[in-house]
Design an enzyme around this catalytic site. Sequence first.
Site, short mmCIF file in Angstrom:
data_model
loop_
_atom_site.label_atom_id
_atom_site.label_comp_id
_atom_site.label_asym_id
_atom_site.label_seq_id
_atom_site.Cartn_x
_atom_site.Cartn_y
_atom_site.Cartn_z
N TYR A 49 -0.60 9.97 -10.01
CA TYR A 49 -1.38 8.87 -10.58
C TYR A 49 -2.87 8.98 -10.26
CZ TYR A 49 3.36 7.10 -10.86
OH TYR A 49 4.69 6.99 -11.12
N LYS A 96 -2.55 -7.39 1.76
CA LYS A 96 -3.95 -7.07 2.03
C LYS A 96 -4.86 -8.28 1.79
CE LYS A 96 -3.73 -2.73 3.36
NZ LYS A 96 -4.25 -2.27 4.66
N SER A 149 -8.01 -3.45 1.12
CA SER A 149 -7.75 -2.57 -0.04
C SER A 149 -8.51 -3.08 -1.25
CB SER A 149 -6.26 -2.55 -0.36
OG SER A 149 -6.04 -1.93 -1.62
N TYR A 167 1.93 -5.26 -1.89
CA TYR A 167 0.77 -4.66 -1.20
C TYR A 167 -0.46 -5.56 -1.33
CZ TYR A 167 -2.49 -0.91 0.20
OH TYR A 167 -3.44 -0.15 0.84
P1 NDP Z 1 -1.98 7.46 5.71
O1 NDP Z 1 -0.61 7.14 5.22
O2 NDP Z 1 -2.61 8.74 5.29
O3 NDP Z 1 -2.01 7.37 7.30
C1 NDP Z 1 -1.43 6.25 7.88
C2 NDP Z 1 -1.68 6.26 9.37
O4 NDP Z 1 -1.15 5.04 9.88
C3 NDP Z 1 -0.98 7.38 10.09
O5 NDP Z 1 -1.76 7.74 11.21
C4 NDP Z 1 0.34 6.73 10.52
O6 NDP Z 1 0.88 7.28 11.70
C5 NDP Z 1 -0.13 5.33 10.82
N1 NDP Z 1 0.90 4.32 10.68
C6 NDP Z 1 1.73 4.11 9.64
N2 NDP Z 1 2.56 3.07 9.91
C7 NDP Z 1 2.22 2.63 11.15
C8 NDP Z 1 2.71 1.61 11.99
N3 NDP Z 1 3.73 0.84 11.61
N4 NDP Z 1 2.15 1.44 13.21
C9 NDP Z 1 1.13 2.23 13.62
N5 NDP Z 1 0.64 3.23 12.86
C10 NDP Z 1 1.18 3.42 11.65
O7 NDP Z 1 -2.86 6.21 5.26
P2 NDP Z 1 -4.42 6.07 4.86
O8 NDP Z 1 -5.26 6.76 5.85
O9 NDP Z 1 -4.54 6.37 3.42
O10 NDP Z 1 -4.56 4.48 4.98
C11 NDP Z 1 -5.15 3.83 6.09
C12 NDP Z 1 -5.39 2.39 5.70
O11 NDP Z 1 -6.21 2.32 4.54
C13 NDP Z 1 -4.11 1.61 5.38
O12 NDP Z 1 -4.22 0.30 5.88
C14 NDP Z 1 -4.11 1.60 3.85
O13 NDP Z 1 -3.38 0.50 3.34
C15 NDP Z 1 -5.58 1.50 3.57
N6 NDP Z 1 -5.98 1.94 2.24
C16 NDP Z 1 -5.79 3.23 1.85
C17 NDP Z 1 -6.19 3.62 0.58
C18 NDP Z 1 -6.00 5.00 0.06
O14 NDP Z 1 -6.22 5.23 -1.14
N7 NDP Z 1 -5.65 5.98 0.89
C19 NDP Z 1 -6.80 2.66 -0.36
C20 NDP Z 1 -6.98 1.34 0.18
C21 NDP Z 1 -6.57 1.01 1.42
P3 NDP Z 1 2.09 8.37 11.72
O15 NDP Z 1 1.40 9.67 11.48
O16 NDP Z 1 2.67 8.26 13.06
O17 NDP Z 1 3.02 8.02 10.62
#
Ligand code: NDP
Length: 255
Positions: free
Chosen positions: A210, A170, A152, A166
């Site tokens: 935000y 990370k 992140s 968080y």
């Molecule tokens: P989303 O919340 O949009 O999607 C999360 C995905 O992860 C979904 O497919 C969800 O599955 C799955 N998931 C959540 N918890 C678990 C778990 N315990 N085990 C397995 N799968 C899980 O997230 P993003 O696409 O935004 O984020 C992806 C990554 O990028 C994360 O690591 C996040 O911290 C990081 N990130 C995101 C940013 C952003 O601005 N979006 C910025 C910086 C980093 P299900 O549908 O089953 O819930």
Amino acid sequence: MTTTHASLTTTDATLHGKVALVTGASRGIGAATALRLAREGADVAVTYVNGKEAAEEVVRAVEALGRRAVALRADSADADEAAGAVERTAQQLGGLDVLVNNAGVGVLGPLEGLSLADVDRVLAVNVRGVFLASQAAAARMSAGGRIITIGSCMVQRVPGPGGTLYATSKSALIGLTKALARELGPRGITANVIHPGPIDTDMNPADGPYAPDQAALTALGRFGTADEVASMVAYLAGADYVTGTEFAVDGGHAA
Ligand code: NDP
């Protein structure tokens, strides 16, 4: 066609014959990454917890590209399931070449309001699950293996209060990535971490309350897309001489 370093463009079907596992890929950055790796020629396993239908849609989209795909229900917070997804991928798709540690959760809020359960949950998904999946993948991979982790922008710049848990989780991924690179380098396996800036997903929608503040923190003044992060994953999946390092895909959030 050859690899174009300046644009991070890779050859068509760079990953032909490879197998990738993308955790948390029912939607958002993970889903975009699964599709991008499939376009590059990889067969792909995706994990999810709740989004069975959405994960199966990703599978169908990968199959429409002519690649094999499986959706695995595997909670990264569960130690057995986090490591088990690697084994299930190898069994169902015939090996593992690329692990993308994407699944992550964010609990943001004042330090005094964070419970022990919050701490355990975030560390279990964002750190322990990544560690265990990487450990299992390393045991499976041969030369050419790739471990790519989604960190992140909060590890490079915490722009305000509320990010202690968080950012802590990370930040651990940087040490893990460097140590994996050192440990696995002699076997020809690379490990890198990508730090996305604000990316338009369910976790952080570009029309959220935000969002304008976050966009203003970037040099480019806008949110990124999941595809823009997936492009960096695809580049790293095809890159031989890049390991142990961090890549910001953050629109200049850290500048
Ligand atoms: P989303 O919340 O949009 O999607 C999360 C995905 O992860 C979904 O497919 C969800 O599955 C799955 N998931 C959540 N918890 C678990 C778990 N315990 N085990 C397995 N799968 C899980 O997230 P993003 O696409 O935004 O984020 C992806 C990554 O990028 C994360 O690591 C996040 O911290 C990081 N990130 C995101 C940013 C952003 O601005 N979006 C910025 C910086 C980093 P299900 O549908 O089953 O819930």
